[in-house]
Design an enzyme around this catalytic site. Sequence first.
Site, PDB file in Angstrom:
ATOM      1  N   ASN A  40      24.374  33.541  41.792  1.00  0.00           N
ATOM      2  CA  ASN A  40      25.400  32.862  42.575  1.00  0.00           C
ATOM      3  C   ASN A  40      25.619  31.427  42.082  1.00  0.00           C
ATOM      4  OD1 ASN A  40      26.415  31.196  44.923  1.00  0.00           O
ATOM      5  ND2 ASN A  40      26.484  33.227  45.862  1.00  0.00           N
ATOM      6  N   HIS A  51      29.461  35.293  42.552  1.00  0.00           N
ATOM      7  CA  HIS A  51      28.277  35.732  43.275  1.00  0.00           C
ATOM      8  C   HIS A  51      27.320  36.316  42.230  1.00  0.00           C
ATOM      9  CE1 HIS A  51      30.074  36.261  47.626  1.00  0.00           C
ATOM     10  NE2 HIS A  51      30.168  35.027  47.178  1.00  0.00           N
ATOM     11  N   GLU A  53      26.516  39.423  41.503  1.00  0.00           N
ATOM     12  CA  GLU A  53      27.061  40.584  40.793  1.00  0.00           C
ATOM     13  C   GLU A  53      28.214  40.198  39.863  1.00  0.00           C
ATOM     14  OE1 GLU A  53      26.554  40.147  43.985  1.00  0.00           O
ATOM     15  OE2 GLU A  53      25.955  41.977  45.014  1.00  0.00           O
ATOM     16  N   SER A  78      22.357  42.963  49.407  1.00  0.00           N
ATOM     17  CA  SER A  78      23.442  43.913  49.688  1.00  0.00           C
ATOM     18  C   SER A  78      24.789  43.282  49.330  1.00  0.00           C
ATOM     19  CB  SER A  78      23.399  44.259  51.181  1.00  0.00           C
ATOM     20  OG  SER A  78      24.313  45.273  51.497  1.00  0.00           O
ATOM     21  N   CYS A  80      28.524  41.910  49.014  1.00  0.00           N
ATOM     22  CA  CYS A  80      29.628  41.553  49.907  1.00  0.00           C
ATOM     23  C   CYS A  80      30.846  42.408  49.550  1.00  0.00           C
ATOM     24  CB  CYS A  80      29.969  40.065  49.773  1.00  0.00           C
ATOM     25  SG  CYS A  80      30.921  39.678  48.275  1.00  0.00           S
ATOM     26  N   CYS A  83      32.062  41.815  45.847  1.00  0.00           N
ATOM     27  CA  CYS A  83      31.208  42.398  44.809  1.00  0.00           C
ATOM     28  C   CYS A  83      31.211  43.926  44.893  1.00  0.00           C
ATOM     29  CB  CYS A  83      29.806  41.812  44.906  1.00  0.00           C
ATOM     30  SG  CYS A  83      29.802  40.042  44.490  1.00  0.00           S
TER      31      CYS A  83
END
Lengths: 146, 146
Positions: A40, A51, A53, A78, A80, A83
Amino acid sequence: MTDQYLDAAVAEAIAGRDEGGIPIGAVLVVDGTIVGRGHNQRVQLGSPTLHGETAALENAGRLPASVYRRSVMYTTLSPCDMCSGAILLYEIPKVVIGENRTFMGNEEYLRQRGVEVEVADDGRCVDLMNTFIADHPDLWNEDIGV
Amino acid sequence: MTDQYLDAAVAEAIAGRDEGGIPIGAVLVVDGTIVGRGHNQRVQLGSPTLHGETAALENAGRLPASVYRRSVMYTTLSPCDMCSGAILLYEIPKVVIGENRTFMGNEEYLRQRGVEVEVADDGRCVDLMNTFIADHPDLWNEDIGV
């Protein structure tokens, strides 16, 4: 037994934390090789779209569709909506998630769209986020649009 | 009557085309003012995540959640899964889409999640994409993960 790819995502999260950033990291794996890694960048680059990912996808650079389709995204948290959408755009077939206790994305939607979702429930990932959220609640809310 | 914000998104798409890139542009509008603008950067920066919408969000920089929640995203093309996800992440309440003839994203999912979706069916946007897709089919497929 720990997973070397999840370990690499955790290392990215720790690198982000050590830079004063939000401790979420990810790696993109193709045929057993990490082809992109990132964390991030909200604090470091003032970025609302990098982010874990998406930073890993950026780091991997332009890849053919066929490569994404045999890849696995490892992420400490997890995903968002954004992503998750990136995973769907490139038809990444599998996501391994470090934890979904501190934030639960729309994992059910990923599954509905055919993505295999595996949750490792890794204590390191939970600890990184719990410490961060306790220390910087405003920054965390900003990152998830709250 | 043309819309000044959609015009600005089209200007971004044309700027992208003139750089040799994929002609998709977007602007983020808050209280009648354009606060971010951008265009697809796959060719120019080798970026797999800077589409029109995400580039406009990047250009706007870090904004409070309350600002996103009264914003409108104008984009020349129906948003892909990733850009739809970015809109959902930040709870952007309205999207104005130049056209969805050459590519149709998951507009129904945006609506289901409470986003107002307006399609302008703008001929300039259609022409930009038709010309681009005819000239560079491989590049276009890469951008949408095909």
